[in-house]
Enzyme design. Structure first.
Site, PDB file in Angstrom:
ATOM      1  N   PRO A  67       1.244  -2.161   6.326  1.00  0.00           N
ATOM      2  CA  PRO A  67       1.061  -1.972   4.826  1.00  0.00           C
ATOM      3  C   PRO A  67       2.176  -2.344   4.275  1.00  0.00           C
ATOM      4  CG  PRO A  67       0.107   0.016   5.998  1.00  0.00           C
ATOM      5  CD  PRO A  67       1.041  -0.895   7.081  1.00  0.00           C
ATOM      6  N   CYS A  68       1.885  -3.102   2.934  1.00  0.00           N
ATOM      7  CA  CYS A  68       3.167  -3.652   2.333  1.00  0.00           C
ATOM      8  C   CYS A  68       3.530  -2.890   1.123  1.00  0.00           C
ATOM      9  CB  CYS A  68       2.617  -5.103   1.807  1.00  0.00           C
ATOM     10  SG  CYS A  68       1.439  -5.153   0.631  1.00  0.00           S
TER      11      CYS A  68
END
Length: 171
Positions: A67-68
């Site tokens: 996840p960013c």
């Protein structure tokens, strides 16, 4: 696995077979499984054990997109790889160290470059991988928008080019 299975689709089109995926979100897992019912699904990379993966046969590559949110420019207070979500890079690297695939490829937002890319790079090198970072945008593939992404491509050092365990030529 990111819900729909973009990695799986891309690798499938390149001649690879996805044997396992991992996604913590139940809705995303269900979407992925609808698209790729033959792929074994795991629910949390933090608890995924390489001994379980070993039962699936040879694994030539580990790929993923942690996840960013912690590295995104939209999150001014993001902690990068020290954040709870983007920090999952290190669980992926743990699996890489345990499984020892020939290839590793990770993808994330450009903000990763200033929020911990160097630590991911160093962890892969310490595990014996030659690491090559690059930035590729959607526009490089003909899309009408820029949307740059950081790609981390790594090859197990000392493993020459030629035929891999699957018999496919190295990319």
């Amino acid at each position: 696995c990111g819900a729909a299975g973009g990695w799986t689709l891309g690798l499938h089109r390149a001649g690879w077979t996805t044997v396992a995926a991992c996604e913590v979100d139940p809705w995303r897992r269900s979407v992925f499984q609808r698209n790729w019912p033959e792929v074994v699904m795991f629910d949390d990379v933090r608890t995924l054990d390489s001994r379980v993966l070993a039962g699936l046969g040879p694994i030539d590559a580990i790929v993923g997109s942690p996840p960013c949110q912690d590295a995104s420019a939209a999150n001014a207070k993001g902690k990068g790889v020290d954040g709870e979500r983007t920090g999952l890079f290190f669980d992926a690297v743990r699996l890489v160290r345990e499984v020892r695939p020939r290839w590793v490829c990770f993808e994330n937002v450009p903000g990763l470059r200033a929020r911990g890319y160097d630590r991911v790079h160093d962890a892969l090198e310490a595990a014996g991988y030659a690491v090559r970072p690059l930035v590729v945008g959607a526009w490089h593939a003909g899309a009408p928008h820029k949307r740059n992404r950081v790609w981390i491509v790594a090859n197990l050092s000392g493993v020459g080019r030629g035929q891999g365990r699957t018999g496919r030529p190295d990319p």
